[in-house]
Design a protein around this motif. Structure first.
Motif, PDB file in Angstrom:
ATOM      1  N   LEU A  38       0.831  -1.206   0.000  1.00  0.00           N
ATOM      2  CA  LEU A  38       0.000   0.000   0.000  1.00  0.00           C
ATOM      3  C   LEU A  38       0.865   1.255   0.000  1.00  0.00           C
ATOM      4  N   LEU A  39       2.000   1.195   0.694  1.00  0.00           N
ATOM      5  CA  LEU A  39       2.911   2.332   0.714  1.00  0.00           C
ATOM      6  C   LEU A  39       3.432   2.643  -0.687  1.00  0.00           C
ATOM      7  N   ALA A  40       3.794   1.587  -1.442  1.00  0.00           N
ATOM      8  CA  ALA A  40       4.287   1.780  -2.813  1.00  0.00           C
ATOM      9  C   ALA A  40       3.184   2.317  -3.718  1.00  0.00           C
ATOM     10  N   LEU A  41       1.938   1.943  -3.445  1.00  0.00           N
ATOM     11  CA  LEU A  41       0.822   2.414  -4.263  1.00  0.00           C
ATOM     12  C   LEU A  41       0.539   3.898  -4.028  1.00  0.00           C
ATOM     13  N   LEU A  42       0.628   4.319  -2.764  1.00  0.00           N
ATOM     14  CA  LEU A  42       0.308   5.700  -2.424  1.00  0.00           C
ATOM     15  C   LEU A  42       1.489   6.648  -2.609  1.00  0.00           C
ATOM     16  N   SER A  43       2.696   6.161  -2.360  1.00  0.00           N
ATOM     17  CA  SER A  43       3.881   7.014  -2.477  1.00  0.00           C
ATOM     18  C   SER A  43       5.050   6.170  -2.957  1.00  0.00           C
ATOM     19  N   GLU A  44       5.266   6.196  -4.259  1.00  0.00           N
ATOM     20  CA  GLU A  44       6.350   5.395  -4.834  1.00  0.00           C
ATOM     21  C   GLU A  44       7.716   5.870  -4.340  1.00  0.00           C
ATOM     22  N   ALA A  45       7.876   7.180  -4.206  1.00  0.00           N
ATOM     23  CA  ALA A  45       9.153   7.718  -3.747  1.00  0.00           C
ATOM     24  C   ALA A  45       9.456   7.252  -2.328  1.00  0.00           C
ATOM     25  N   ARG A  46       8.428   7.201  -1.479  1.00  0.00           N
ATOM     26  CA  ARG A  46       8.643   6.748  -0.090  1.00  0.00           C
ATOM     27  C   ARG A  46       9.009   5.278  -0.072  1.00  0.00           C
TER      28      ARG A  46
END
Length: 218
Positions: A72-80
């Motif tokens: 979910l983190l990669a989906l919402l913020s790829e840079a993060r």
């Protein structure tokens, strides 16, 4: 109204409140004042669209603090997500779930500032429209602006390198008032100008009104 004025003065005099520990007393005073004021009196009425907008505005920073699974983190913020993978590749221990915010403490601090800014605006408008207590706040802001202007002029003309007892590291004469950053200092003076303009216009209207009343009596 006096609490708002005191919080504004403290924020400016405490080195511009750039450090959270200096700004925290002003935040606490504003939150307590809003709680007591809206508990004792009716809170300002807001339209439903405005309520929805404010809720969304407050929710966005808080959502960035919630730990999320890697997918979910990669989906919402790829840079993060890329940063998280880079830290893991460098051998830096990280938990499986991470928040979108890289620096949660700074995000939370900024959110608290946002809440206080809105509360200050709401309380100021509420005091003016309901309680008619604007003169104290306006008078203190004008006095604060005058003090800061004189302090900055003194610093620039004499090369006085101190903010109270704190020695500035600036090279050459520089007008900063009680602020560390001269840009923040100029921003304060710019914000004081509308208060001064409104006060002058109000005085002119009152003076012309008295003259018209005098002519009518004659």
């Amino acid at each position: 109204c006096y609490v708002l004025a005191g919080a504004a003065a403290w924020s400016a005099l405490a080195f511009g409140a750039v450090d959270q520990k200096w700004f925290a007393p002003a935040e606490l005073a504003v939150i307590l004042l809003a709680t007591v004021s809206f508990w004792r009196q009716d809170s300002p009425s807001l339209s439903r669209p405005l309520q929805a907008l404010l809720m969304a505005l407050f929710a966005v920073p808080l959502l960035q603090l919630i730990p999320l699974p890697p997918g979910l983190l990669a989906l919402l913020s790829e840079a993060r997500a890329v940063l998280r993978q880079a830290l893991e590749s460098a051998g830096v221990p990280t938990s499986a779930w991470r928040s979108i915010s890289i620096y949660p403490f700074a995000t939370l601090s900024a959110w608290l500032r946002l809440v206080c800014y809105l509360l200050v605006f709401t309380l100021a408008v509420w005091n003016y429209q309901t309680l008619h207590r604007q003169p104290a706040l306006v008078g203190l802001m004008l006095g604060l602006g005058l003090f800061e202007a004189l302090y900055g002029i003194t610093q620039y003309l004499t090369g006085f390198p101190y903010i109270f007892l704190f020695h500035k590291s600036a090279i050459g004469p520089e007008a900063t008032g009680t602020y560390i950053n001269r840009n923040h200092y100029s921003g304060l003076l710019e914000m004081i100008l509308p208060f001064l303009t409104a006060k002058l216009l109000s005085h002119m209207d009152l003076h012309s009104g008295h003259q018209e009343i005098g002519r009518a009596h004659v």
